[in-house]
Design a protein around this motif. Structure first.
Motif, PDB file in Angstrom:
ATOM      1  N   ARG A  74     120.366   3.092 -24.981  1.00 43.20           N
ATOM      2  CA  ARG A  74     119.815   2.935 -23.624  1.00 43.20           C
ATOM      3  C   ARG A  74     118.986   4.170 -23.291  1.00 43.20           C
ATOM      4  O   ARG A  74     119.448   5.302 -23.445  1.00 43.20           O
ATOM      5  CB  ARG A  74     120.954   2.774 -22.608  1.00 43.20           C
ATOM      6  CG  ARG A  74     120.494   2.699 -21.160  1.00 43.20           C
ATOM      7  CD  ARG A  74     121.625   2.269 -20.231  1.00 43.20           C
ATOM      8  NE  ARG A  74     122.728   3.217 -20.206  1.00 43.20           N
ATOM      9  CZ  ARG A  74     122.888   4.177 -19.293  1.00 43.20           C
ATOM     10  NH1 ARG A  74     121.993   4.336 -18.328  1.00 43.20           N
ATOM     11  NH2 ARG A  74     123.941   4.975 -19.329  1.00 43.20           N
ATOM     12  N   VAL A  75     117.750   3.959 -22.841  1.00 44.74           N
ATOM     13  CA  VAL A  75     116.839   5.073 -22.552  1.00 44.74           C
ATOM     14  C   VAL A  75     116.498   5.091 -21.062  1.00 44.74           C
ATOM     15  O   VAL A  75     116.114   4.067 -20.483  1.00 44.74           O
ATOM     16  CB  VAL A  75     115.543   4.968 -23.382  1.00 44.74           C
ATOM     17  CG1 VAL A  75     114.567   6.083 -22.993  1.00 44.74           C
ATOM     18  CG2 VAL A  75     115.861   5.027 -24.872  1.00 44.74           C
ATOM     19  N   VAL A  76     116.652   6.258 -20.457  1.00 41.81           N
ATOM     20  CA  VAL A  76     116.280   6.477 -19.066  1.00 41.81           C
ATOM     21  C   VAL A  76     115.236   7.585 -19.024  1.00 41.81           C
ATOM     22  O   VAL A  76     115.438   8.658 -19.605  1.00 41.81           O
ATOM     23  CB  VAL A  76     117.499   6.879 -18.206  1.00 41.81           C
ATOM     24  CG1 VAL A  76     117.093   7.037 -16.744  1.00 41.81           C
ATOM     25  CG2 VAL A  76     118.623   5.864 -18.337  1.00 41.81           C
ATOM     26  N   LEU A  77     114.125   7.332 -18.361  1.00 44.04           N
ATOM     27  CA  LEU A  77     113.045   8.310 -18.227  1.00 44.04           C
ATOM     28  C   LEU A  77     113.033   8.807 -16.787  1.00 44.04           C
ATOM     29  O   LEU A  77     112.871   8.021 -15.857  1.00 44.04           O
ATOM     30  CB  LEU A  77     111.699   7.675 -18.575  1.00 44.04           C
ATOM     31  CG  LEU A  77     111.617   7.016 -19.959  1.00 44.04           C
ATOM     32  CD1 LEU A  77     110.318   6.231 -20.082  1.00 44.04           C
ATOM     33  CD2 LEU A  77     111.723   8.058 -21.069  1.00 44.04           C
ATOM     34  N   ILE A  78     113.202  10.107 -16.597  1.00 44.85           N
ATOM     35  CA  ILE A  78     113.272  10.696 -15.262  1.00 44.85           C
ATOM     36  C   ILE A  78     111.946  11.402 -14.963  1.00 44.85           C
ATOM     37  O   ILE A  78     111.672  12.486 -15.487  1.00 44.85           O
ATOM     38  CB  ILE A  78     114.439  11.696 -15.145  1.00 44.85           C
ATOM     39  CG1 ILE A  78     115.753  11.064 -15.603  1.00 44.85           C
ATOM     40  CG2 ILE A  78     114.545  12.208 -13.716  1.00 44.85           C
ATOM     41  CD1 ILE A  78     116.274   9.983 -14.701  1.00 44.85           C
ATOM     42  N   ARG A  79     111.115  10.797 -14.127  1.00 45.38           N
ATOM     43  CA  ARG A  79     109.830  11.394 -13.747  1.00 45.38           C
ATOM     44  C   ARG A  79     110.063  12.323 -12.564  1.00 45.38           C
ATOM     45  O   ARG A  79     110.234  11.890 -11.431  1.00 45.38           O
ATOM     46  CB  ARG A  79     108.812  10.295 -13.429  1.00 45.38           C
ATOM     47  CG  ARG A  79     108.453   9.470 -14.666  1.00 45.38           C
ATOM     48  CD  ARG A  79     107.581   8.283 -14.344  1.00 45.38           C
ATOM     49  NE  ARG A  79     107.299   7.513 -15.558  1.00 45.38           N
ATOM     50  CZ  ARG A  79     106.840   6.263 -15.580  1.00 45.38           C
ATOM     51  NH1 ARG A  79     106.601   5.632 -14.425  1.00 45.38           N
ATOM     52  NH2 ARG A  79     106.624   5.640 -16.722  1.00 45.38           N
ATOM     53  N   ILE A  80     110.030  13.605 -12.857  1.00 43.80           N
ATOM     54  CA  ILE A  80     110.508  14.624 -11.920  1.00 43.80           C
ATOM     55  C   ILE A  80     109.370  15.168 -11.062  1.00 43.80           C
ATOM     56  O   ILE A  80     108.279  15.462 -11.552  1.00 43.80           O
ATOM     57  CB  ILE A  80     111.177  15.778 -12.702  1.00 43.80           C
ATOM     58  CG1 ILE A  80     112.313  15.224 -13.575  1.00 43.80           C
ATOM     59  CG2 ILE A  80     111.704  16.854 -11.766  1.00 43.80           C
ATOM     60  CD1 ILE A  80     112.912  16.260 -14.524  1.00 43.80           C
ATOM     61  N   GLY A  81     109.657  15.319  -9.761  1.00 41.84           N
ATOM     62  CA  GLY A  81     108.729  15.968  -8.849  1.00 41.84           C
ATOM     63  C   GLY A  81     109.015  17.465  -8.771  1.00 41.84           C
ATOM     64  O   GLY A  81     109.620  18.047  -9.681  1.00 41.84           O
ATOM     65  N   ALA A  82     108.592  18.119  -7.695  1.00 38.30           N
ATOM     66  CA  ALA A  82     108.828  19.550  -7.508  1.00 38.30           C
ATOM     67  C   ALA A  82     110.284  19.758  -7.097  1.00 38.30           C
ATOM     68  O   ALA A  82     110.697  19.324  -6.023  1.00 38.30           O
ATOM     69  CB  ALA A  82     107.894  20.115  -6.441  1.00 38.30           C
ATOM     70  N   VAL A  83     111.058  20.423  -7.949  1.00 41.33           N
ATOM     71  CA  VAL A  83     112.496  20.600  -7.712  1.00 41.33           C
ATOM     72  C   VAL A  83     112.716  21.885  -6.915  1.00 41.33           C
ATOM     73  O   VAL A  83     112.250  22.963  -7.304  1.00 41.33           O
ATOM     74  CB  VAL A  83     113.264  20.659  -9.044  1.00 41.33           C
ATOM     75  CG1 VAL A  83     114.766  20.781  -8.782  1.00 41.33           C
ATOM     76  CG2 VAL A  83     112.966  19.413  -9.883  1.00 41.33           C
ATOM     77  N   LEU A  84     113.448  21.770  -5.818  1.00 39.24           N
ATOM     78  CA  LEU A  84     113.621  22.881  -4.890  1.00 39.24           C
ATOM     79  C   LEU A  84     115.010  23.498  -4.971  1.00 39.24           C
ATOM     80  O   LEU A  84     116.010  22.806  -4.835  1.00 39.24           O
ATOM     81  CB  LEU A  84     113.364  22.420  -3.450  1.00 39.24           C
ATOM     82  CG  LEU A  84     112.012  21.772  -3.155  1.00 39.24           C
ATOM     83  CD1 LEU A  84     111.904  21.440  -1.667  1.00 39.24           C
ATOM     84  CD2 LEU A  84     110.847  22.657  -3.592  1.00 39.24           C
TER      85      LEU A  84
END
Length: 297
Positions: free
Chosen positions: A154-164
């Motif tokens: 199972r593959v999950v792709l996490i498209r990350i924004g600006a992490v604060l």
């Protein structure tokens, strides 16, 4: 659950590893330096992880990669940004292929740079990818991770924004001008800023790990993105500093080149799929996130 985390000592990976350990999981992080610790695996792509070692893990979380916004994008830096992600992800999938017993899930980082620049348009996981440098990095990165699906993973792709958070990521450099009473919006300030508190970043990865119905691409951004002007205003209030002095766009472009152009455009990214999957954000509003971050200091 036995979990391997690449980039496990980094800004996101360190917080994630601590949370997973405290929840009863067994976490091993990769390290380039020789280590005898049972919690560290000495490994560097493009070498493969021994099949017996990979067979021990129930899950792999891939957060490794050269920092994107730390300095100007020279040709060499671009090559390192791309290769660090491609080689690591490819080696992980090939190691899974060789394993006697494969991990059940691969959670692999990506970025909202996948979508390229947008104006006021709302961007979801259904939005088509762009063709600029960051988009090409993300597409190639995700393509390597998706090869694990052919192995039954199972593959999950996490498209990350600006992490604060205050101890790393995008936020500390942003606070520097405010400390000298020089803070304010960048360029027009109208460009959208898609952010996420690190607690929610960790929360989304953990949620994806522990729920088998979560798969495919997910935007890791807060439900309420803001404009750059709104963000700098909230940051100024959190720091008790003014936020009126804007930075002209041409200065940003002169100092940072192509990276500067990226900072002057934006994306109004919504976490549509993870909300539908049932994840509940701790921080929906940027002023609440910043107050929580700086209120601890």
């Amino acid at each position: 659950m036995k979990i391997l985390v690449t980039g496990g000592a980094g800004f996101i990976g360190g917080a994630l590893s601590r949370e997973l350990n405290s929840s009863g999981h067994s976490v091993t992080i990769t390290t380039r330096r020789q280590s005898d610790s049972k919690q560290k695996l000495t490994w560097q792509a493009p070498a493969l992880i021994p099949s017996d070692t990979m067979s021990d893990f129930d899950a792999v979380i891939n957060l490794a990669g050269e920092p994107i916004v730390s300095s100007r994008w020279t040709k060499v830096r671009k090559e390192r940004i791309m290769s660090s992600r491609i080689h690591t992800t490819r080696a992980l999938v090939q190691s899974m292929q060789n394993a006697h017993q494969r991990p059940k899930v691969l959670i692999s980082a990506s970025a909202i740079g996948y979508y390229g620049a947008h104006e006021d348009e709302e961007v979801t996981e259904e939005t088509q990818p762009a063709t600029d440098f960051l988009a090409e990095v993300c597409k190639a990165w995700e393509a390597e991770a998706l090869k694990a699906q052919e192995l039954g993973v199972r593959v999950v792709l996490i498209r990350i924004g600006a992490v604060l958070e205050s101890d790393g990521g995008a936020l500390p450099p942003m606070t520097i001008p405010f400390k000298f009473f020089l803070g304010g919006p960048i360029g027009s300030g109208k460009q959208w800023f898609s952010w996420i508190h690190r607690d929610d970043m960790v929360g989304i990865i953990t949620y994806a790990l522990e729920n088998d119905f979560v798969s495919g691409p997910f935007n890791a951004t807060a439900p309420q993105p803001v404009t750059n002007r709104e963000f700098t205003s909230a940051l100024g209030k959190a720091l008790n500093r003014p936020s009126w002095l804007s930075v002209p766009g041409f200065i940003v472009r002169l100092s940072l080149g192509e990276l500067g152009s990226v900072l002057l455009t934006g994306q109004r990214v919504l976490p549509e799929k993870i909300l539908k999957a049932g994840y509940k954000f701790r921080f929906n509003k940027v002023n609440e996130a910043l107050s929580a971050i700086f209120g601890k200091q």
